[in-house]
Write an enzyme that holds these catalytic residues in place. Structure first.
Site, PDB file in Angstrom:
ATOM      1  N   SER A  39      66.953  11.770  41.709  1.00 29.69           N
ATOM      2  CA  SER A  39      65.644  11.679  42.367  1.00 29.69           C
ATOM      3  C   SER A  39      65.052  10.277  42.357  1.00 29.69           C
ATOM      4  O   SER A  39      64.136   9.988  43.129  1.00 29.69           O
ATOM      5  CB  SER A  39      64.662  12.648  41.704  1.00 29.69           C
ATOM      6  OG  SER A  39      64.587  12.408  40.303  1.00 29.69           O
ATOM      7  N   ASP A 325      54.510  10.955  38.386  1.00 30.12           N
ATOM      8  CA  ASP A 325      54.354  12.330  37.919  1.00 30.12           C
ATOM      9  C   ASP A 325      54.944  12.424  36.516  1.00 30.12           C
ATOM     10  O   ASP A 325      55.122  11.408  35.848  1.00 30.12           O
ATOM     11  CB  ASP A 325      54.979  13.333  38.902  1.00 30.12           C
ATOM     12  CG  ASP A 325      56.478  13.111  39.112  1.00 30.12           C
ATOM     13  OD1 ASP A 325      57.102  12.397  38.295  1.00 30.12           O
ATOM     14  OD2 ASP A 325      57.022  13.636  40.103  1.00 30.12           O
ATOM     15  N   HIS A 328      58.805  10.709  37.086  1.00 27.62           N
ATOM     16  CA  HIS A 328      59.237   9.629  37.986  1.00 27.62           C
ATOM     17  C   HIS A 328      58.283   8.442  37.990  1.00 27.62           C
ATOM     18  O   HIS A 328      57.061   8.615  37.863  1.00 27.62           O
ATOM     19  CB  HIS A 328      59.366  10.178  39.413  1.00 27.62           C
ATOM     20  CG  HIS A 328      60.282  11.343  39.517  1.00 27.62           C
ATOM     21  ND1 HIS A 328      59.832  12.648  39.570  1.00 27.62           N
ATOM     22  CD2 HIS A 328      61.644  11.410  39.539  1.00 27.62           C
ATOM     23  CE1 HIS A 328      60.870  13.473  39.639  1.00 27.62           C
ATOM     24  NE2 HIS A 328      61.976  12.741  39.629  1.00 27.62           N
TER      25      HIS A 328
END
Length: 360
Positions: A39, A325, A328
């Site tokens: 991600s 978040d 990340h």
């Protein structure tokens, strides 16, 4: 007073300097960037996985992206894949599954010559790191996709031209964090493997996939280690806001095994070049120099008790936050990392930086 002759000579020198600098930069620009990972560098592949819950499609993701909308990037704006392309003067490599969708819809061959992004949120070095193949594209599958792309390119441009093209292209690999999360989420893995055994297994499994990329033309690699996983807001929340030392220790063990593997692999394959980014040291440096180590988007303690949902609060000073978040980094943090990838210092990037990798 400065004579006109001197001024003309100075201007002429400046013009030549600018011209040759631009020529040098153009010569060092790679023809393509191929991205593999999780991600941290996914630019939207998971949006094309119908059963995946690992999707960054809700507000407030993308709030600082040029479109101001969610794009499948797990951050507030651009991620490291975008920013590296930006530094190189190239467009962001598009998500592979978006190109595959276009091929199916148009029944035409799609050119992959300008680069492709195979990264997938939730992906790991090990196939089962996301607890289900339907939720992400594990690294082995990403490399499978690249093998298919390689065959398509070989048919389109020919073997000789493709070999030269790929030898100058950059192959970015950013993966491993989800495998560490997976280790601490699984009592079975912990029973079967000591942290050291698991770290070495991660590195040796990654080598198998790097070797497959090499066998299909890859010569220049930018490989990132994992950050101090125990310091992400989600883990701090479990430990009374302190970093989880066991997770950080495993991260450090993996990074050490990864560096050893890369050095040994380069001795085996003399025609490869690589640049290793010490994400652990770089992120730790940011965290220790930051006044806020909680998430920018979320709710509850450290803004990490509830994920980044539409109901969540978001910080206004996103430039000052390390984490977007619970897991990340913000675009601002990623920009700092990419600057370090390109120019150093050596405590974060070795044995060479990206600029030196490009010049080879």
């Amino acid at each position: 007073m400065v004579s006109r002759t001197v001024m003309k000579s100075s201007l002429l020198f400046l013009c030549f300097f600018i011209f040759f600098t631009l020529q040098l930069l153009e010569a060092q620009k790679p023809p393509a960037v191929y991205v593999f990972g999780d991600s941290l560098v996914d630019v939207g592949n998971n949006n094309y996985l119908p059963f995946s819950v690992e999707k960054a499609i809700l507000p407030h993701y993308g709030i600082d992206f040029p479109t101001k909308k969610p794009t499948g990037r797990f951050t507030n704006g651009k991620n490291a894949a975008d920013l590296i392309a930006e530094k190189l003067g190239l467009p962001t490599s598009p998500p592979y599954l978006s190109l595959l969708s276009k091929v199916h819809n148009s029944n035409k061959n799609m050119s992959f010559v300008s680069g492709v992004n195979f990264a997938s949120g939730g992906a790991g070095i090990f196939n089962a790191s996301d607890k289900g193949f339907m939720q992400s594209i594990p690294l082995q599958k990403q490399v499978d996709y690249y093998s298919q792309v390689h065959e398509t390119l070989r048919q389109q441009v020919g073997a000789s031209s493709l070999e030269k093209h790929l030898s100058k292209s950059i192959f970015i690999v950013v993966i491993g964090g989800n495998d560490i999360f997976g280790y601490f989420d699984s009592k079975d893995l912990q029973k079967k493997n000591t942290p050291q055994q698991y770290a070495v297994s991660m590195a040796s499994t990654l080598k198998l996939q790097l070797q497959r990329l090499y066998n299909n033309g890859a010569k220049k690699f930018e490989v990132a280690g994992v950050g101090p996983i125990g310091c992400c807001p989600a883990y701090r929340l479990k430990n009374k806001t302190e970093c989880v030392s066991a997770a950080n220790d495993l991260s450090a063990k993996y990074n050490e095994a990864l560096q050893t593997m890369l050095k040994e692999w380069q001795l085996e394959k003399r025609d490869i070049s690589y640049s290793y980014f010490d994400t652990y040291a770089a992120l730790q440096d940011l965290i220790y120099n930051s006044t806020s180590y909680g998430a920018c988007c979320g709710l509850g303690e450290l803004n990490a008790q509830i994920p980044c949902l539409p109901i969540s609060s978001i910080c206004s000073n996103r430039q000052d936050h390390v984490f977007w978040d619970a897991f990340h980094p913000t675009e601002a943090a990623s920009r700092i990392f990419v600057d370090e990838i390109f120019k150093g210092p050596s405590k974060f990037i070795s044995p060479i930086n990206m600029e030196q990798l490009l010049a080879i």
